[in-house]
Design an enzyme around this catalytic site. Structure first.
Site, PDB file in Angstrom:
ATOM      1  N   THR A   1      -4.082 -18.380   0.081  1.00 53.96           N
ATOM      2  CA  THR A   1      -5.376 -17.822  -0.268  1.00 53.96           C
ATOM      3  C   THR A   1      -5.850 -18.533  -1.536  1.00 53.96           C
ATOM      4  O   THR A   1      -5.172 -19.447  -2.027  1.00 53.96           O
ATOM      5  CB  THR A   1      -5.302 -16.286  -0.407  1.00 53.96           C
ATOM      6  OG1 THR A   1      -6.634 -15.777  -0.505  1.00 53.96           O
ATOM      7  CG2 THR A   1      -4.490 -15.852  -1.626  1.00 53.96           C
TER       8      THR A   1
ATOM      9  N   ASP B   1      13.907   0.504   8.935  1.00 56.94           N
ATOM     10  CA  ASP B   1      13.965   1.204  10.221  1.00 56.94           C
ATOM     11  C   ASP B   1      13.538   0.319  11.390  1.00 56.94           C
ATOM     12  O   ASP B   1      13.960   0.535  12.528  1.00 56.94           O
ATOM     13  CB  ASP B   1      13.052   2.443  10.175  1.00 56.94           C
ATOM     14  CG  ASP B   1      11.623   2.082   9.768  1.00 56.94           C
ATOM     15  OD1 ASP B   1      11.444   1.590   8.643  1.00 56.94           O
ATOM     16  OD2 ASP B   1      10.708   2.260  10.596  1.00 56.94           O
TER      17      ASP B   1
ATOM     18  N   ALA C   1      -7.471  -8.329   1.852  1.00 50.94           N
ATOM     19  CA  ALA C   1      -6.315  -7.424   1.819  1.00 50.94           C
ATOM     20  C   ALA C   1      -6.532  -6.264   2.784  1.00 50.94           C
ATOM     21  O   ALA C   1      -7.657  -5.867   3.049  1.00 50.94           O
ATOM     22  CB  ALA C   1      -6.128  -6.871   0.415  1.00 50.94           C
ATOM     23  N   GLY C   2      -5.428  -5.746   3.303  1.00 50.36           N
ATOM     24  CA  GLY C   2      -5.469  -4.519   4.089  1.00 50.36           C
ATOM     25  C   GLY C   2      -4.198  -3.755   3.762  1.00 50.36           C
ATOM     26  O   GLY C   2      -3.110  -4.172   4.144  1.00 50.36           O
TER      27      GLY C   2
ATOM     28  N   GLN D   1      -2.313  -9.717  -1.189  1.00 49.93           N
ATOM     29  CA  GLN D   1      -1.696 -10.940  -0.662  1.00 49.93           C
ATOM     30  C   GLN D   1      -0.252 -11.017  -1.185  1.00 49.93           C
ATOM     31  O   GLN D   1       0.363  -9.991  -1.372  1.00 49.93           O
ATOM     32  CB  GLN D   1      -2.515 -12.194  -1.023  1.00 49.93           C
ATOM     33  CG  GLN D   1      -3.815 -12.305  -0.249  1.00 49.93           C
ATOM     34  CD  GLN D   1      -4.924 -11.439  -0.811  1.00 49.93           C
ATOM     35  OE1 GLN D   1      -5.254 -11.514  -1.977  1.00 49.93           O
ATOM     36  NE2 GLN D   1      -5.515 -10.600   0.020  1.00 49.93           N
TER      37      GLN D   1
ATOM     38  N   GLY E   1       0.823  -1.214   0.000  1.00 48.08           N
ATOM     39  CA  GLY E   1       0.000   0.000   0.000  1.00 48.08           C
ATOM     40  C   GLY E   1       0.848   1.250   0.000  1.00 48.08           C
ATOM     41  O   GLY E   1       0.625   2.173  -0.785  1.00 48.08           O
TER      42      GLY E   1
ATOM     43  N   PRO F   1      -2.121 -10.464  15.824  1.00 47.61           N
ATOM     44  CA  PRO F   1      -0.673 -10.236  15.835  1.00 47.61           C
ATOM     45  C   PRO F   1      -0.038 -11.048  14.717  1.00 47.61           C
ATOM     46  O   PRO F   1      -0.395 -12.203  14.510  1.00 47.61           O
ATOM     47  CB  PRO F   1      -0.214 -10.755  17.204  1.00 47.61           C
ATOM     48  CG  PRO F   1      -1.403 -11.284  17.899  1.00 47.61           C
ATOM     49  CD  PRO F   1      -2.610 -11.123  17.038  1.00 47.61           C
ATOM     50  N   ARG F   2       0.860 -10.417  13.972  1.00 50.46           N
ATOM     51  CA  ARG F   2       1.517 -11.158  12.884  1.00 50.46           C
ATOM     52  C   ARG F   2       2.690 -11.951  13.462  1.00 50.46           C
ATOM     53  O   ARG F   2       3.427 -11.442  14.299  1.00 50.46           O
ATOM     54  CB  ARG F   2       2.025 -10.180  11.826  1.00 50.46           C
ATOM     55  CG  ARG F   2       0.894  -9.447  11.121  1.00 50.46           C
ATOM     56  CD  ARG F   2       1.413  -8.359  10.174  1.00 50.46           C
ATOM     57  NE  ARG F   2       0.319  -7.654   9.523  1.00 50.46           N
ATOM     58  CZ  ARG F   2       0.412  -6.409   9.056  1.00 50.46           C
ATOM     59  NH1 ARG F   2       1.542  -5.721   9.164  1.00 50.46           N
ATOM     60  NH2 ARG F   2      -0.629  -5.849   8.472  1.00 50.46           N
TER      61      ARG F   2
ATOM     62  N   ARG G   1     -18.103 -23.193 -11.410  1.00 46.33           N
ATOM     63  CA  ARG G   1     -19.005 -22.664 -12.455  1.00 46.33           C
ATOM     64  C   ARG G   1     -20.434 -22.430 -11.969  1.00 46.33           C
ATOM     65  O   ARG G   1     -21.393 -22.635 -12.680  1.00 46.33           O
ATOM     66  CB  ARG G   1     -18.981 -23.593 -13.688  1.00 46.33           C
ATOM     67  CG  ARG G   1     -17.623 -23.574 -14.333  1.00 46.33           C
ATOM     68  CD  ARG G   1     -17.396 -24.754 -15.208  1.00 46.33           C
ATOM     69  NE  ARG G   1     -17.405 -25.990 -14.450  1.00 46.33           N
ATOM     70  CZ  ARG G   1     -17.192 -27.179 -14.997  1.00 46.33           C
ATOM     71  NH1 ARG G   1     -16.963 -27.287 -16.285  1.00 46.33           N
ATOM     72  NH2 ARG G   1     -17.198 -28.250 -14.249  1.00 46.33           N
TER      73      ARG G   1
HETATM   74  P1  GDP Z   1       0.423  -4.311   2.609  1.00 41.79           P
HETATM   75  O1  GDP Z   1      -0.689  -5.234   2.894  1.00 41.79           O
HETATM   76  O2  GDP Z   1       1.539  -4.955   1.858  1.00 41.79           O
HETATM   77  O3  GDP Z   1      -0.018  -3.039   1.957  1.00 41.79           O
HETATM   78  O4  GDP Z   1       1.050  -3.913   4.023  1.00 41.79           O
HETATM   79  P2  GDP Z   1       0.218  -3.434   5.314  1.00 41.79           P
HETATM   80  O5  GDP Z   1      -0.244  -2.055   5.081  1.00 41.79           O
HETATM   81  O6  GDP Z   1      -0.783  -4.467   5.701  1.00 41.79           O
HETATM   82  O7  GDP Z   1       1.344  -3.513   6.421  1.00 41.79           O
HETATM   83  C1  GDP Z   1       2.520  -2.771   6.318  1.00 41.79           C
HETATM   84  C2  GDP Z   1       2.617  -1.842   7.532  1.00 41.79           C
HETATM   85  O8  GDP Z   1       3.917  -1.318   7.594  1.00 41.79           O
HETATM   86  C3  GDP Z   1       1.682  -0.657   7.434  1.00 41.79           C
HETATM   87  O9  GDP Z   1       1.289  -0.292   8.727  1.00 41.79           O
HETATM   88  C4  GDP Z   1       2.577   0.434   6.801  1.00 41.79           C
HETATM   89  O10 GDP Z   1       2.171   1.727   7.132  1.00 41.79           O
HETATM   90  C5  GDP Z   1       3.880   0.108   7.441  1.00 41.79           C
HETATM   91  N1  GDP Z   1       5.080   0.449   6.657  1.00 41.79           N
HETATM   92  C6  GDP Z   1       5.272   0.402   5.322  1.00 41.79           C
HETATM   93  N2  GDP Z   1       6.552   0.712   5.011  1.00 41.79           N
HETATM   94  C7  GDP Z   1       7.166   0.946   6.187  1.00 41.79           C
HETATM   95  C8  GDP Z   1       8.505   1.273   6.551  1.00 41.79           C
HETATM   96  O11 GDP Z   1       9.395   1.396   5.713  1.00 41.79           O
HETATM   97  N3  GDP Z   1       8.760   1.430   7.880  1.00 41.79           N
HETATM   98  C9  GDP Z   1       7.827   1.265   8.840  1.00 41.79           C
HETATM   99  N4  GDP Z   1       8.170   1.438  10.105  1.00 41.79           N
HETATM  100  N5  GDP Z   1       6.549   0.954   8.537  1.00 41.79           N
HETATM  101  C10 GDP Z   1       6.233   0.784   7.230  1.00 41.79           C
HETATM  102  P1  IMO Z   2      -2.395  -8.068   2.094  1.00 42.82           P
HETATM  103  O1  IMO Z   2      -2.863  -7.717   0.702  1.00 42.82           O
HETATM  104  C1  IMO Z   2      -1.543 -11.212   5.010  1.00 42.82           C
HETATM  105  C2  IMO Z   2      -3.868 -14.912   4.673  1.00 42.82           C
HETATM  106  C3  IMO Z   2      -4.807 -15.232   5.804  1.00 42.82           C
HETATM  107  C4  IMO Z   2      -4.758 -16.748   5.768  1.00 42.82           C
HETATM  108  C5  IMO Z   2      -4.677 -17.037   4.266  1.00 42.82           C
HETATM  109  C6  IMO Z   2      -6.018 -17.384   3.623  1.00 42.82           C
HETATM  110  O2  IMO Z   2      -2.775  -7.077   3.115  1.00 42.82           O
HETATM  111  O3  IMO Z   2      -0.944  -8.423   2.086  1.00 42.82           O
HETATM  112  P2  IMO Z   2      -8.162 -15.938   2.995  1.00 42.82           P
HETATM  113  O4  IMO Z   2      -9.084 -15.117   3.845  1.00 42.82           O
HETATM  114  O5  IMO Z   2      -7.496 -15.166   1.902  1.00 42.82           O
HETATM  115  O6  IMO Z   2      -8.798 -17.200   2.489  1.00 42.82           O
HETATM  116  O7  IMO Z   2      -7.002 -16.425   4.017  1.00 42.82           O
HETATM  117  O8  IMO Z   2      -4.154 -15.876   3.671  1.00 42.82           O
HETATM  118  N1  IMO Z   2      -4.054 -13.576   4.065  1.00 42.82           N
HETATM  119  C7  IMO Z   2      -3.240 -12.534   4.255  1.00 42.82           C
HETATM  120  N2  IMO Z   2      -2.167 -12.401   5.061  1.00 42.82           N
HETATM  121  N3  IMO Z   2      -1.898 -10.192   4.209  1.00 42.82           N
HETATM  122  C8  IMO Z   2      -2.951 -10.322   3.375  1.00 42.82           C
HETATM  123  O9  IMO Z   2      -3.280  -9.382   2.453  1.00 42.82           O
HETATM  124  C9  IMO Z   2      -3.698 -11.516   3.405  1.00 42.82           C
HETATM  125  N4  IMO Z   2      -4.802 -11.955   2.759  1.00 42.82           N
HETATM  126  C10 IMO Z   2      -4.999 -13.218   3.157  1.00 42.82           C
HETATM  127  O10 IMO Z   2      -4.341 -14.726   7.033  1.00 42.82           O
HETATM  128  O11 IMO Z   2      -3.576 -17.219   6.348  1.00 42.82           O
HETATM  129 MG    MG Z   3      -1.838  -5.898   4.532  1.00 44.59          MG
END
Ligand code: GDP
Ligand code: IMO
Ligand code: MG
Length: 436
Positions: free
Chosen positions: A238, A335, A38-39, A223, A16, A306-307, A143
């Site tokens: 997924t 960082d 996704a988040g 993902q 993101g 928690p991851r 299907r």
């Molecule tokens: P995505 O699913 O790949 O878009 O990643 P997420 O947004 O779920 O998780 C990444 C987290 O790390 C988010 O809270 C970002 O704001 C944060 N983030 C991204 N790049 C950096 C970085 O270089 N340093 C730190 N400290 N946080 C970061």
């Molecule tokens: P972003 O885009 C991290 C993981 C779930 C589970 C598996 C299957 O933010 O990186 P699902 O609901 O897709 O059938 O779950 O995939 N998972 C993710 N883990 N980031 C994601 O998305 C994920 N989307 C699905 O935790 O282990």
């Molecule tokens: Mg994410």
């Protein structure tokens, strides 16, 4: 120019942030698979956004955003997100948001089936996001799915819901849950489909036109590679193809129109949910895992779980680089490692005492892996917000070079914090060429 952004690990690498950073150099930003599992977090000034279904480009007024045919869309979640973004001052109109008529819809019974399927698996559960993603893709492959275009024809929608619910309810009742009612589902979904109608588009034709007009397109993977249903740590994956090949199918863009692939690689690994994780920090390393979790804010942006944290896995990330054909890598979250005395990198695997340098297919093998580590010295100083490579401590640069060599791809960008401007762009990299 068409560039694909790919997560190289198990998700949450910072896709993101990178998409947001690059979006204003592109005309169109599109998702091509997955759904609101996704988040993608984006910070702009004091505003925080978590994008689930909408491409991260939506924050940029100049971007047109697309939800591609490979996605699964929960219409309830879609309008929740649209409303949230509108409340934050983002203008969302059919001119700048297009939804593929061929994308599949997540129905309320898919959510229920995601729950029952996880219940059935018990200790072997996947740890899904419970958003109904898997069951919707199952219906697609079986299907019997309901596509956006189908939902716009009330008779078709009604008939499909009735037929599918009959079967779904058998399972739902078997697990002691209340059966769902087809008339209620039809009423809710048909109303949402009407609201969706102005956004619906033949998106592959839209892309073909855009290509003719030399528009720049960014394809935002959700993902990640190790969660890919074909290439990931199956069955702990997924149900879509987040890898680069999936971008062509899921957006409806010919593969040879894609200019390049950018891998998003975090300086360490995380995983949410169950499944093998060879370099996971366990037991004796629990303190380090906690430190990383706190500093890196490693809690699910959707589920708040928690991851799980682990050391950088060069075997897995090299596999991702090969498979997706990364032309360049954006290395995120350097960082977060600032405080560590020593940093380990998993450079190989041993199974039954035998060294393996490739990524095994069988998840049982992955669980038995003994990681082979190299240990590098930490830099023990603050890298937060550094924007110039020359300001990075020598040991941090050595770490970056080590990772780049171990995966065999250049690093084009280093992210030093969650904000847009906390970024180093490497001069003369392939990536710099794309984004000038
Ligand atoms: P995505 O699913 O790949 O878009 O990643 P997420 O947004 O779920 O998780 C990444 C987290 O790390 C988010 O809270 C970002 O704001 C944060 N983030 C991204 N790049 C950096 C970085 O270089 N340093 C730190 N400290 N946080 C970061
Ligand atoms: P972003 O885009 C991290 C993981 C779930 C589970 C598996 C299957 O933010 O990186 P699902 O609901 O897709 O059938 O779950 O995939 N998972 C993710 N883990 N980031 C994601 O998305 C994920 N989307 C699905 O935790 O282990
Ligand atoms: Mg994410």
């Amino acid at each position: 120019m068409i560039i694909v952004i790919i997560g190289s690990q198990w998700g949450d690498e910072g896709k993101g942030k990178v998409v947001d950073l690059l979006a204003d150099r592109f005309d169109i930003v599109s998702r091509y698979q997955g759904g609101h599992n996704a988040g993608h977090s984006v910070y702009v000034g004091d505003q925080a956004f978590v994008l689930r279904l909408l491409p991260s480009g939506i924050i940029h007024e100049g971007s047109t955003c697309v939800l591609g045919n490979g996605m699964v869309i929960d219409p309830i979640a879609f309008f929740e997100e649209v409303d949230q973004m509108t409340d934050k001052g983002i203008s969302i109109t059919p001119e700048r948001l297009k939804v593929s008529s061929r994308a599949h819809l997540i129905m309320p019974y898919h959510r229920a089936l995601d729950h029952t399927s996880e219940e059935r698996l018990g200790n072997e559960k996947i740890g899904t996001t419970l958003r109904g993603i898997g069951p919707t893709y199952e219906d697609k492959a079986g299907r019997r799915g309901i596509r956006v275009a189908d939902a716009l024809v009330p008779e078709v929608l009604k008939q499909r819901i009735e037929r599918n619910l009959e079967e779904a309810n058998r399972v739902i009742v078997l697990y002691g849950r209340e059966p769902l009612r087809s008339d209620e589902i039809f009423e809710e979904i048909s109303a949402l489909a009407e609201r969706l109608r102005p956004f619906v588009c033949e998106t592959s034709h839209f892309f073909a036109q855009a290509k003719k007009e030399n528009k720049k397109i960014l394809l935002e993977g959700a993902q990640a590679t190790l969660l890919d249903v074909d290439h990931g740590t199956y069955p702990f994956v997924t149900s879509s193809n987040p890898t680069a090949g999936g971008a062509s199918v899921g957006a409806g863009i010919p593969p040879h129109h894609i200019t390049g692939v950018l891998g998003i690689v975090r300086t360490y690994m995380t995983r949410v949910g169950e499944g093998p994780f060879p370099s996971e920090m366990l037991d004796a390393e629990e303190d380090t895992a906690n430190l990383i979790r706190e500093r890196g804010n490693e809690f699910g942006s959707v589920t708040k779980r928690p991851r799980r944290c682990g050391w950088f896995d060069a075997v897995a990330t090299r596999y991702a680089a090969e498979l997706n054909g990364f032309d360049s890598v954006a290395l995120t979250k350097i960082d977060v490692l600032d405080a560590l005395d020593e940093i380990k990198v998993c450079v190989g695997y041993k199974i039954d005492g035998e060294r393996v340098d490739t990524f095994p297919a069988v998840s049982q093998d992955l669980r038995q892996i003994e990681p082979v580590y190299e240990t590098l010295e930490g830099w023990k100083s603050d890298t937060v917000g550094i924007t110039n490579i020359d300001d990075l401590p020598t040991k941090a640069r050595e770490y970056v070079d080590f990772l780049s060599k171990s995966i065999g791809v250049e690093i084009g960008l280093i992210s030093t914090g969650p904000e847009r401007d906390q970024t180093i762009i490497l001069k003369d990299s392939v990536m710099e060429g794309w984004f000038n």
